[in-house]
Design an enzyme around this catalytic site. Structure first.
Site, short mmCIF file in Angstrom:
data_model
loop_
_atom_site.label_atom_id
_atom_site.label_comp_id
_atom_site.label_asym_id
_atom_site.label_seq_id
_atom_site.Cartn_x
_atom_site.Cartn_y
_atom_site.Cartn_z
N ARG A 1 25.34 37.30 30.93
CA ARG A 1 24.13 37.73 29.92
C ARG A 1 24.32 37.14 28.55
O ARG A 1 23.11 36.85 27.93
CB ARG A 1 23.96 39.37 29.88
CG ARG A 1 23.23 39.96 31.01
CD ARG A 1 23.69 41.49 30.83
NE ARG A 1 24.87 41.80 31.47
CZ ARG A 1 25.29 43.20 31.60
NH1 ARG A 1 24.41 44.10 31.60
NH2 ARG A 1 26.31 43.37 31.97
N LYS B 1 32.65 40.41 46.81
CA LYS B 1 33.58 41.56 46.90
C LYS B 1 33.78 42.13 48.25
O LYS B 1 33.47 43.39 48.16
CB LYS B 1 33.17 42.45 45.74
CG LYS B 1 33.18 41.57 44.26
CD LYS B 1 32.60 43.01 43.26
CE LYS B 1 32.44 42.47 41.97
NZ LYS B 1 31.34 41.57 41.68
N THR C 1 35.95 45.08 35.53
CA THR C 1 35.90 45.21 34.10
C THR C 1 35.02 46.07 33.41
O THR C 1 34.86 46.57 32.29
CB THR C 1 35.42 43.75 33.44
OG1 THR C 1 34.39 43.36 33.98
CG2 THR C 1 36.64 42.70 33.53
N LYS D 1 28.07 31.26 39.39
CA LYS D 1 28.50 32.56 40.30
C LYS D 1 27.11 33.04 41.18
O LYS D 1 26.25 33.33 40.23
CB LYS D 1 29.01 33.53 39.58
CG LYS D 1 29.74 34.81 40.35
CD LYS D 1 30.10 35.76 39.35
CE LYS D 1 28.68 36.59 38.87
NZ LYS D 1 28.36 37.88 39.58
N SER E 1 39.45 43.78 60.53
CA SER E 1 38.49 42.79 61.43
C SER E 1 37.15 42.27 60.96
O SER E 1 36.70 41.36 61.29
CB SER E 1 38.47 43.66 62.85
OG SER E 1 37.91 44.85 62.59
N ASP F 1 30.69 35.54 45.12
CA ASP F 1 31.03 36.86 44.59
C ASP F 1 30.43 38.17 45.50
O ASP F 1 29.42 38.65 44.91
CB ASP F 1 30.58 36.92 43.17
CG ASP F 1 31.12 38.42 42.44
OD1 ASP F 1 31.91 38.92 43.10
OD2 ASP F 1 30.49 38.81 41.52
N TYR G 1 34.85 44.45 51.23
CA TYR G 1 35.64 45.59 51.17
C TYR G 1 35.48 46.21 52.60
O TYR G 1 34.20 47.04 52.43
CB TYR G 1 35.40 46.30 50.18
CG TYR G 1 36.71 47.47 49.89
CD1 TYR G 1 37.83 47.57 50.45
CD2 TYR G 1 36.26 48.47 48.69
CE1 TYR G 1 38.49 48.73 50.28
CE2 TYR G 1 37.02 49.50 48.51
CZ TYR G 1 38.22 49.64 49.42
OH TYR G 1 39.11 50.61 49.22
N ASP G 2 36.22 46.27 53.66
CA ASP G 2 36.01 46.84 54.77
C ASP G 2 37.11 46.97 55.75
O ASP G 2 38.19 46.60 55.23
CB ASP G 2 34.66 46.12 55.48
CG ASP G 2 33.86 47.14 56.36
OD1 ASP G 2 34.35 48.07 57.07
OD2 ASP G 2 32.61 46.87 56.36
N ILE G 3 37.06 47.09 56.68
CA ILE G 3 38.17 47.27 57.77
C ILE G 3 38.62 45.66 58.03
O ILE G 3 37.66 44.81 58.04
CB ILE G 3 38.10 47.86 59.02
CG1 ILE G 3 36.85 47.31 59.99
CG2 ILE G 3 37.59 49.54 58.92
CD1 ILE G 3 36.57 47.93 61.43
#
Length: 235
Positions: free
Chosen positions: A212, A61, A120, A32, A67, A59, A63-65
């Protein structure tokens, strides 16, 4: 080696990540790549890992508008990673646009679109009192998973503890990727909803992400092998 356990390369640069993989003979294990490493090294780190035959979960993630996410996914699609993720909280239109971006950028790409549900590191108190979502963790995760599936995602990132509920709601073919994995004798660190590999497999996880418990181990190769054994043998 199993293809179901992704090793989290949470290192600040490619040299440290490469040295860790080389020194501990972890060539070809699924990995990852998160924000820290990708933002430092950029797309070239993906090319380095592909040259070494690593299966890759990118990874970031997103997260936006809608377009913006679509345009970002068009760029990411050219990397041809195995999985890439967005936040399910972005809503149905954003999820649809993320999928469209992957297809537009590379119609032959086999990259799986995975949506993050509830982190998590969050527990019931944080979800209700800090984020402001009144439902419990399980119901929230299942709702987000159903939204993700209905709008083109191939699976979700979720806690092990919700994986079986997601399978019940979304079907066995909907992918569950579960971080927060700790080996039997490991510290949970800043995670709250954790589980062992064997519990994860019994509870509906398709893929594990382990960081870890392996990277901080005195013997990382043995720790990875222990994770594989716990996963495959249901210790």
């Amino acid at each position: 080696m199993t293809k179901s356990i992704f090793l989290a390369l949470d290192f600040p640069n490619w040299k440290e990540a490469r040295d860790f993989l080389d020194y501990n003979d972890l060539h070809g294990v699924p990995v990852k790549v998160g924000m820290e490493l990708y933002y430092r090294e950029g797309p070239q780190v993906i090319e380095y890992l592909k040259q070494k035959d690593h299966k890759i979960f990118l990874d970031l993630k997103l997260y936006d508008i809608p377009s913006t996410v679509m345009k970002a996914m068009q760029v990411i699609s050219s990397l041809e990673v195995d999985m890439v993720n967005i936040h399910a909280l972005g809503g149905s239109e954003m999820i649809q646009c993320a999928k469209e971006g992957l297809v537009r950028g590379n119609s032959s790409s086999r990259s799986k679109l995975i949506a993050v549900t509830v982190l998590t590191s969050m527990d019931q108190y944080v979800l209700n009192n800090e984020i402001g979502i009144p439902e419990n963790v399980v119901d929230t995760t299942v709702k987000l998973s159903k939204t993700a599936k209905d709008n083109g995602a191939d699976g979700v990132v979720c806690s092990v503890h919700e994986a079986v509920n997601i399978k019940d709601e979304c079907g066995d073919h909907f992918i569950t990727v579960t971080p927060g994995i700790r080996l039997i004798d490991s510290n949970i660190n800043d995670q709250k909803r954790v589980a062992t590999p064997s519990f994860a497999k019994k509870n509906g996880s398709d893929y594990l992400v382990i960081g870890r418990s392996i990277t901080n181990s005195k013997h990382p190769r043995k720790a990875y092998e222990q994770a594989v054994k716990e996963w495959e043998d249901l210790l």
